[in-house]
Design a protein around this motif. Structure first.
Motif, PDB file in Angstrom:
ATOM      1  N   ILE A  16       0.832  -1.212   0.000  1.00 31.58           N
ATOM      2  CA  ILE A  16       0.000   0.000   0.000  1.00 31.58           C
ATOM      3  C   ILE A  16       0.861   1.255   0.000  1.00 31.58           C
ATOM      4  O   ILE A  16       0.604   2.206  -0.740  1.00 31.58           O
ATOM      5  CB  ILE A  16      -0.940   0.007   1.234  1.00 31.58           C
ATOM      6  N   ASP A  17       1.899   1.280   0.838  1.00 35.40           N
ATOM      7  CA  ASP A  17       2.789   2.445   0.912  1.00 35.40           C
ATOM      8  C   ASP A  17       3.486   2.706  -0.413  1.00 35.40           C
ATOM      9  O   ASP A  17       3.552   3.844  -0.875  1.00 35.40           O
ATOM     10  CB  ASP A  17       3.834   2.262   2.019  1.00 35.40           C
ATOM     11  N   GLY A  18       4.006   1.658  -1.026  1.00 35.33           N
ATOM     12  CA  GLY A  18       4.683   1.828  -2.306  1.00 35.33           C
ATOM     13  C   GLY A  18       3.752   2.316  -3.393  1.00 35.33           C
ATOM     14  O   GLY A  18       4.100   3.199  -4.177  1.00 35.33           O
TER      15      GLY A  18
ATOM     16  N   VAL B  15       8.294  -3.380  -3.436  1.00 30.66           N
ATOM     17  CA  VAL B  15       7.691  -2.395  -4.335  1.00 30.66           C
ATOM     18  C   VAL B  15       8.793  -1.478  -4.843  1.00 30.66           C
ATOM     19  O   VAL B  15       9.632  -1.006  -4.072  1.00 30.66           O
ATOM     20  CB  VAL B  15       6.600  -1.576  -3.616  1.00 30.66           C
ATOM     21  N   PHE B  16       8.773  -1.229  -6.138  1.00 27.70           N
ATOM     22  CA  PHE B  16       9.779  -0.401  -6.785  1.00 27.70           C
ATOM     23  C   PHE B  16       9.103   0.724  -7.551  1.00 27.70           C
ATOM     24  O   PHE B  16       8.002   0.553  -8.074  1.00 27.70           O
ATOM     25  CB  PHE B  16      10.601  -1.223  -7.785  1.00 27.70           C
ATOM     26  N   GLU B  17       9.796   1.844  -7.636  1.00 28.19           N
ATOM     27  CA  GLU B  17       9.329   2.925  -8.491  1.00 28.19           C
ATOM     28  C   GLU B  17       9.706   2.565  -9.921  1.00 28.19           C
ATOM     29  O   GLU B  17      10.841   2.176 -10.198  1.00 28.19           O
ATOM     30  CB  GLU B  17       9.967   4.254  -8.102  1.00 28.19           C
ATOM     31  N   ARG B  18       8.732   2.666 -10.789  1.00 25.39           N
ATOM     32  CA  ARG B  18       8.967   2.366 -12.197  1.00 25.39           C
ATOM     33  C   ARG B  18       9.148   3.678 -12.928  1.00 25.39           C
ATOM     34  O   ARG B  18       8.297   4.569 -12.853  1.00 25.39           O
ATOM     35  CB  ARG B  18       7.791   1.590 -12.775  1.00 25.39           C
ATOM     36  N   LYS B  19      10.242   3.801 -13.598  1.00 21.99           N
ATOM     37  CA  LYS B  19      10.512   5.009 -14.386  1.00 21.99           C
ATOM     38  C   LYS B  19       9.770   4.897 -15.704  1.00 21.99           C
ATOM     39  O   LYS B  19       9.962   3.935 -16.443  1.00 21.99           O
ATOM     40  CB  LYS B  19      12.007   5.166 -14.661  1.00 21.99           C
TER      41      LYS B  19
END
Length: 103
Positions: free
Chosen positions: A50-52, A84-88
């Motif tokens: 949820i946080d990600g 969870v990863f940020e996707r560019k």
């Protein structure tokens, strides 16, 4: 014969409402090409998801675990973990038009 360890990795980038079960644990289902994967996680692990999802406008989650008990159309994922990863976002290709004058 060589002994091995079978692990499953699933990637998602959207959330649906999970089913709350006892003690705050969450259960949700993922459709992977027609196979329904059942995932049950502790509140702490679900909160990472949820946080990600709320902190990154574009995100992807990697859910890993062991293949567990066979279900009707899929299986249960045992000992699941979530990262969870940020996707560019991919930059959109832009074309530049150059006009050349003769001479």
């Amino acid at each position: 014969m060589i002994a091995g360890k079978l692990e499953v990795a699933i990637k998602i980038n959207e959330l649906r409402q999970p089913k709350a079960i006892k003690n705050g644990w969450q259960r949700f289902y993922i459709d992977c090409d027609g196979r329904i994967i059942t995932i049950t996680v502790k509140p702490k692990i679900y909160n990472k998801l949820i946080d990600g999802a709320s902190n990154y406008p574009h995100w992807v989650a990697a859910i890993t675990g062991k293949r567990g008990q066979q279900a009707d159309n899929g299986f249960v994922l045992e000992e699941p973990n979530i990262q969870v990863f940020e996707r560019k976002p991919k930059p959109e290709a832009t074309a530049t038009l150059v006009l050349l004058e003769p001479g």
